[in-house]
Motif scaffolding. Structure first.
Motif, short mmCIF file in Angstrom:
data_model
loop_
_atom_site.label_atom_id
_atom_site.label_comp_id
_atom_site.label_asym_id
_atom_site.label_seq_id
_atom_site.Cartn_x
_atom_site.Cartn_y
_atom_site.Cartn_z
N ALA A 181 6.46 1.42 20.25
CA ALA A 181 6.59 0.03 19.82
C ALA A 181 6.41 -0.02 18.31
CB ALA A 181 5.54 -0.84 20.50
N SER A 182 6.93 -1.09 17.71
CA SER A 182 6.75 -1.19 16.27
C SER A 182 6.47 -2.63 15.86
CB SER A 182 7.99 -0.57 15.60
OG SER A 182 8.50 -1.41 14.63
N VAL A 183 5.48 -2.78 15.00
CA VAL A 183 5.09 -4.12 14.56
C VAL A 183 5.01 -4.13 13.04
CG1 VAL A 183 3.21 -5.82 14.48
CG2 VAL A 183 3.82 -4.75 16.65
N GLU A 184 5.61 -5.18 12.46
CA GLU A 184 5.48 -5.36 11.02
C GLU A 184 4.83 -6.73 10.82
OE1 GLU A 184 8.99 -4.82 8.13
OE2 GLU A 184 8.49 -6.95 8.10
N GLN A 185 3.61 -6.73 10.33
CA GLN A 185 2.89 -7.99 10.17
C GLN A 185 2.64 -8.27 8.70
OE1 GLN A 185 -0.61 -8.88 12.66
NE2 GLN A 185 -1.72 -9.38 10.81
N THR A 186 2.95 -9.48 8.26
CA THR A 186 2.72 -9.86 6.87
C THR A 186 1.96 -11.17 6.83
OG1 THR A 186 4.86 -8.88 6.40
CG2 THR A 186 3.83 -10.14 4.63
N THR A 187 0.91 -11.20 6.04
CA THR A 187 0.09 -12.40 5.94
C THR A 187 0.12 -12.91 4.51
OG1 THR A 187 -1.41 -11.44 7.56
CG2 THR A 187 -2.22 -13.32 6.33
N SER A 211 2.93 -1.66 10.57
CA SER A 211 2.89 -1.87 9.14
C SER A 211 2.22 -3.23 8.97
CB SER A 211 4.33 -1.87 8.61
OG SER A 211 4.33 -2.35 7.30
N MET A 212 1.04 -3.24 8.38
CA MET A 212 0.27 -4.48 8.31
C MET A 212 -0.06 -4.76 6.85
SD MET A 212 -2.94 -5.59 10.64
CE MET A 212 -4.14 -4.40 10.15
N ASN A 213 0.50 -5.83 6.33
CA ASN A 213 0.35 -6.09 4.90
C ASN A 213 -0.06 -7.53 4.66
OD1 ASN A 213 1.51 -3.43 4.31
ND2 ASN A 213 3.36 -4.37 5.15
N GLY A 214 -0.63 -7.77 3.50
CA GLY A 214 -1.02 -9.14 3.23
C GLY A 214 -1.29 -9.38 1.76
N ALA A 215 -1.07 -10.62 1.35
CA ALA A 215 -1.42 -11.03 -0.01
C ALA A 215 -2.25 -12.29 0.08
CB ALA A 215 -0.15 -11.29 -0.81
N TYR A 216 -3.20 -12.44 -0.85
CA TYR A 216 -3.98 -13.67 -0.86
C TYR A 216 -4.23 -14.15 -2.28
CZ TYR A 216 -7.99 -10.42 -1.33
OH TYR A 216 -8.85 -9.42 -1.72
N VAL A 217 -4.25 -15.47 -2.40
CA VAL A 217 -4.54 -16.10 -3.68
C VAL A 217 -5.61 -17.14 -3.40
CG1 VAL A 217 -3.63 -17.47 -5.59
CG2 VAL A 217 -2.15 -15.84 -4.42
N LEU A 218 -6.75 -17.02 -4.06
CA LEU A 218 -7.84 -17.94 -3.75
C LEU A 218 -8.31 -18.67 -5.01
CD1 LEU A 218 -9.86 -15.52 -1.46
CD2 LEU A 218 -8.17 -17.22 -0.77
N GLY A 219 -8.23 -19.98 -4.95
CA GLY A 219 -8.70 -20.79 -6.06
C GLY A 219 -10.14 -21.21 -5.85
N GLU A 220 -10.60 -22.10 -6.70
CA GLU A 220 -11.99 -22.56 -6.66
C GLU A 220 -12.39 -23.09 -5.29
OE1 GLU A 220 -13.55 -24.45 -10.01
OE2 GLU A 220 -15.48 -24.14 -9.00
N GLY A 221 -13.54 -22.65 -4.81
CA GLY A 221 -14.08 -23.17 -3.55
C GLY A 221 -13.38 -22.65 -2.31
N LEU A 222 -12.50 -21.67 -2.47
CA LEU A 222 -11.77 -21.17 -1.30
C LEU A 222 -12.20 -19.76 -0.95
CD1 LEU A 222 -8.34 -22.67 -2.28
CD2 LEU A 222 -9.69 -23.32 -0.30
N HIS A 223 -12.28 -19.52 0.34
CA HIS A 223 -12.74 -18.25 0.88
C HIS A 223 -11.71 -17.76 1.89
CE1 HIS A 223 -14.63 -16.31 4.42
NE2 HIS A 223 -15.43 -15.71 3.57
N LEU A 224 -11.44 -16.49 1.88
CA LEU A 224 -10.58 -15.93 2.94
C LEU A 224 -11.07 -14.53 3.28
CD1 LEU A 224 -8.08 -15.96 4.82
CD2 LEU A 224 -6.74 -15.10 2.92
N ASP A 225 -11.27 -14.33 4.56
CA ASP A 225 -11.75 -13.05 5.07
C ASP A 225 -10.63 -12.46 5.93
OD1 ASP A 225 -12.75 -11.13 6.82
OD2 ASP A 225 -14.65 -12.17 7.18
N GLN A 226 -10.11 -11.32 5.53
CA GLN A 226 -9.12 -10.64 6.36
C GLN A 226 -9.77 -9.39 6.93
OE1 GLN A 226 -5.06 -11.30 5.56
NE2 GLN A 226 -5.45 -11.38 3.38
N THR A 227 -10.02 -9.46 8.20
CA THR A 227 -10.70 -8.36 8.88
C THR A 227 -9.74 -7.74 9.86
OG1 THR A 227 -12.90 -9.30 8.60
CG2 THR A 227 -12.59 -7.88 10.50
#
Lengths: 363, 500
Positions: A181-187, A211-227
């Protein structure tokens, strides 16, 4: 020996909604995950939610089509958040994807709500799953997504998480990959008061590809946890992860990635990279790229680097007549675009890149 | 790629039945009361004739110990430890009375001789009498002052007089409590607070002996200092406490060795090591840890739960930890550096080999608080047999640590398919003006060198082995001479085929 934890009004409201049983006992004994729980070290869900209104609501789901079935979950999840989603989110909406199908699932949180969905990609099928997450003021959405990709099937999964400065979000996804099987995940994530996108992947068969990839942009007061937790149980599996993020003053990015290679998973090739860009003083990035390896003939590597924008590159661009702000924006954008540019689906790739550029401009 | 045959052979050499230090010394010993209680603590304190403030300090630690729980985050597993089923004090009878080496019983001197540390001969042959010695001779015969700790007491410290001439204080911590209470009061517990963690708290309550070093302003310690820890008595734990202070501009190199007899039971070793480096000071701390690892089925062995921390308090101070870890049934140890002073530096070089059913969860913490602080972490782990090994490290850069730099590299190698190798690096960054890199690939280390070596006609595996071995030697060179030989024998293991 553990001293009983004090539950907040918010936790008590959840407890009140639960039927008697093991899950209620666990919640009463331990409460919601907090920073003293190793897996939630940098994401203090308990404390953040204790300041949220304890008001019952729901997670609204706009799907591009009706589910194929609405059913009780066959197997109870093991972790507390998806268990709560299963217990309080009503029956599970089940989708079986057809060859060439694109399924859109848009989740919108209002007050405190839970939701659980299940998506199956049958053997040999090629399909796209596009999810988006947003939430109203004071909302907490707890969502569980179960995905099964059968033998030889191909799934492109795209997750867009909108900026939600006044709300909280926990999404726990479980992906099971059959043989070949093949999965390409982008966040693409912009964070929330507290947001956690947790992904568990099991390479159960031989020769699966992730293939699991991601980009994040966090401004003031913002939190993101990619686990993420990728488990190789079958041999000859491949995992390739690339996460990149830029954090401005007052933002906090968290990356926790784990690759687990079981004894049977010989010839596994797993790579994990995380790169963080701290844009201003007062930004924070925390990372834990973890390897747990029990097979002796594998290639596993991880890398993790943090820094600021390359001053030489900036200098060069300013020499070329760009003002500093534009030069910075350009460098940041090209830095963050890499994980997204790995996508094979052209239309989705262009759409995500555009959203990324727009977000950087408003930051 | 899988490990080559030569590597496998070398690792086999390290297997449990080859343990050379498993003998016991027959000597009359006296014990404290069994179990952990206020009575035990009062007994230890009284035995050592400690001042009241230290007894109170211990009792306070014991109160805290009763309230905290044993940590469970490490990747190790063992049956629950019964803290009441051990002796916290064991010492050769009359140990407190040895005034000089001449009074130390022959059995003890023989024990150390057998371990490769001839206490008496060293002092006689190279010591005090050798005033005519030239600088060249000194280089040929490097001298090491040794503090020998046998179970709960220090039985001898060599070269004390000569060190005194240079102003260096080197003695057991029990003596230091008597002779230099002002220094002990000022620094004890200032790096690892009483209730820092479960095992450190236990140590604070019941610590028995260990070494104390003070190097005064501007002094370069004239010889290597070393402590050799030996557990001998049955049913005991060893709880040593080491405190090293390098005053402004001072330099000291200290090495630590440890062994224990082969026994079926698990013995607990919970030590605390505190290092303080003031402005421009440098401390080099090396360990060759070779506690009895238990037999190949995992029976017996030492539980090595150790807290080691350095406080780089001063500007431009530097601390470097080098460790070669081959022993212990379970290791739980994270030598750390708090980089408080501007421009201070921390280094951690580690080679760990686990075999049989050994478990090791080890690594380092580099806490960057001051400006332009630098840290470097190099860790090589080799797991064989049915062992499990984890590298766990933290690099934390605080908001004010502008210009901080860290480079971390940890590689691990599995030999056989019944062992495990794990890597858990934690990174926390709070300033944009820091550069942090973590790498875990062999090829990245040496692409150019590999290319060069292959150009010279070496096949890839040989080339990698050559380069990684060369690198390993670099780590070993961080060790003082005396231990380098022993360590090299322990780590004659090539690291080709490393996985992240």
């Amino acid at each position: 020996m553990t001293a009983p934890v004090r539950l907040s009004d918010f936790e008590n409201a959840i407890a009140d909604a639960l039927p008697e049983g093991a899950l209620l006992d666990e919640l009463m004994a331990k409460g919601l995950p907090h920073r003293r729980v190793e897996a939630w070290k940098w994401t203090d869900l308990k404390t953040v939610l204790s300041r949220f209104p304890a008001e019952a609501g729901e997670v609204i789901l706009h799907a591009s089509r009706e589910p194929d079935a609405v059913a009780k979950l066959e197997r109870e999840p093991s972790m507390i958040m998806p268990r709560l989603a299963a217990a309080l989110g009503g029956d599970c909406a089940v989708y079986e994807l057809a060859d060439g199908e694109t399924l859109n699932l848009d989740f919108i949180g209002s007050a405190t709500g839970h939701r659980i969905v299940s998506v199956t990609v049958p053997a040999g099928v090629e399909a796209v799953l596009h999810e988006s997450y947003q939430g109203g003021k004071g909302s907490f959405a707890n969502i569980a997504v179960n995905i099964t990709v059968a033998e030889g099937a191909k799934l492109t999964r795209v997750i867009e998480q909108n900026a939600m400065p006044n709300s909280a979000l926990v999404v726990t996804s479980g992906l099971s990959l059959g043989p070949e099987a093949s999965v390409e995940q982008t966040t693409l994530g912009f964070g929330a008061k507290l947001a956690r996108l947790e992904t568990h992947v099991l390479h159960s068969g031989e020769g699966a590809k992730l293939s699991m990839n991601g980009a994040y942009v966090l401004g003031e007061g913002l939190h993101l946890d990619q686990t993420s937790n990728v488990r190789h149980a079958g041999p000859n599996g491949e995992t390739d992860e690339l996460f990149k993020g830029a954090v401005a003053k007052g933002g906090r990015g968290v990356f926790q990635g784990k690759i687990h290679v079981e004894r049977a998973a010989q010839k596994t090739d797993a790579q994990m990279q995380h790169r963080g860009l701290l844009m201003d003083a007062g930004a924070e990035i925390d990372a834990k790229p973890e390897l747990e390896i029990y097979a002796d003939d594998v290639i596993c590597a991880h890398g993790n680097a943090f820094g600021a924008i390359d001053e030489d590159a900036l200098f060069y661009m300013r020499q070329r007549g760009l003002d500093e702000a534009s030069a910075r924006a350009m460098l940041t954008c090209s830095f963050l675009a890499e994980p997204i540019e790995k996508m094979n689906h052209e239309g989705l790739r262009e759409a995500l890149l555009e959203r990324l550029t727009d977000r950087l401009e408003t930051l | 790629m899988p490990a080559v045959k030569e590597t496998i052979e070398d690792v086999r050499q390290l297997e449990a039945d080859k343990y050379k230090y498993g003998f016991t010394t027959e000597i009359e010993q006296e014990y404290g009361p069994k179990g952990l209680s206020e009575e035990t603590i009062r007994f230890i304190s009284e035995k050592k004739g400690e001042p009241d403030w230290l007894l109170q300090w211990r009792l306070e630690a014991y109160e805290r110990f009763k309230q905290i729980e044993e940590p469970d985050w490490a990747k190790i597993s063992h049956p629950p430890i019964d803290y009441q089923d051990a002796y916290y004090y064991a010492a050769p009878k009359d140990a407190a009375k040895y005034k000089s080496l001449d009074e130390v019983p022959q059995e003890l001197l023989d024990t150390y001789k057998k371990l490769g540390i001839p206490l008496k001969e060293a002092e006689v042959l190279l010591g005090v009498e050798g005033a005519a010695e030239t600088a060249a001779e000194a280089r040929d015969k490097p001298r090491v002052a040794v503090d020998a700790v046998f179970d709960s007491v220090s039985v001898a410290t060599t070269f004390k007089e000569e060190l005194k001439k240079a102003g260096v204080i080197f003695m057991s911590i029990s003596e230091a409590v008597q002779e230099h209470p002002e220094l002990i009061k000022k620094y004890l517990g200032s790096v690892v607070p009483v209730s820092d963690n479960f095992f450190a708290t236990l140590n604070s309550a019941v610590f028995t002996d260990g070494s104390f070093v003070y190097v005064p302003k501007g002094v370069r310690c004239p010889m290597e200092l070393s402590t050799y820890f030996r557990i001998n008595a049955e049913g005991t734990g060893q709880f040593e406490r080491t405190l090293i202070i390098a005053d402004e501009g001072a330099y000291v190199s200290y090495l630590e060795g440890c062994t224990a007899p082969m026994r079926d039971e698990n013995q607990l070793h919970a030590a605390v090591v505190e290092l303080v480096a003031l402005d421009d000071a440098e401390i080099k701390y090396s360990t060759v840890q070779n506690w009895w690892p238990g037999d190949k089925d995992g029976k017996g062995g030492v539980y090595n739960f150790v807290t080691k921390r350095a406080d780089c308090r001063g500007r431009n101070s530097k601390v470097s930890w080098t460790q070669v870890e081959t022993g212990s049934a379970i290791t739980w140890k994270y030598p750390s550096c708090i980089l408080k002073g501007d421009n201070s530096q921390g280094e951690f070089y580690s080679i760990a080999v686990t075999n049989g059913r050994q478990q090791a969860d080890t690594g380092t913490k580099m806490i960057h608080l001051g400006k332009n602080t630098k840290s470097r972490v190099i860790s090589k782990g080799i797991s064989a047999g049915r062992s499990d090994q984890t590298y766990r490290g933290l690099v934390s850069v605080h908001a004010k640590a502008e210009g901080a730099r860290n480079f971390t590299q940890c590689d691990s190698l599995l030999i056989g398919d019944q062992c495990g190798a794990h890597t858990v690096p934690y990174v926390e960054a709070k300033t944009p003006k820091a550069t942090l890199e973590h790498e875990a690939t062999t090829s990245k280390l040496s692409d150019d060198q590999l290319f060069y070596a292959r150009q010279r006609g070496l096949d890839e595996e040989t080339a990698v082995a050559l380069l990684v071995n060369g690198f390993c030697r670099d780590v070993l060179q961080e060790l003082p001479m005396e231990f380098a030989v022993e360590a090299q024998a322990l780590v004659k293991v090539s690291l080709e085929g490393s996985v992240g």
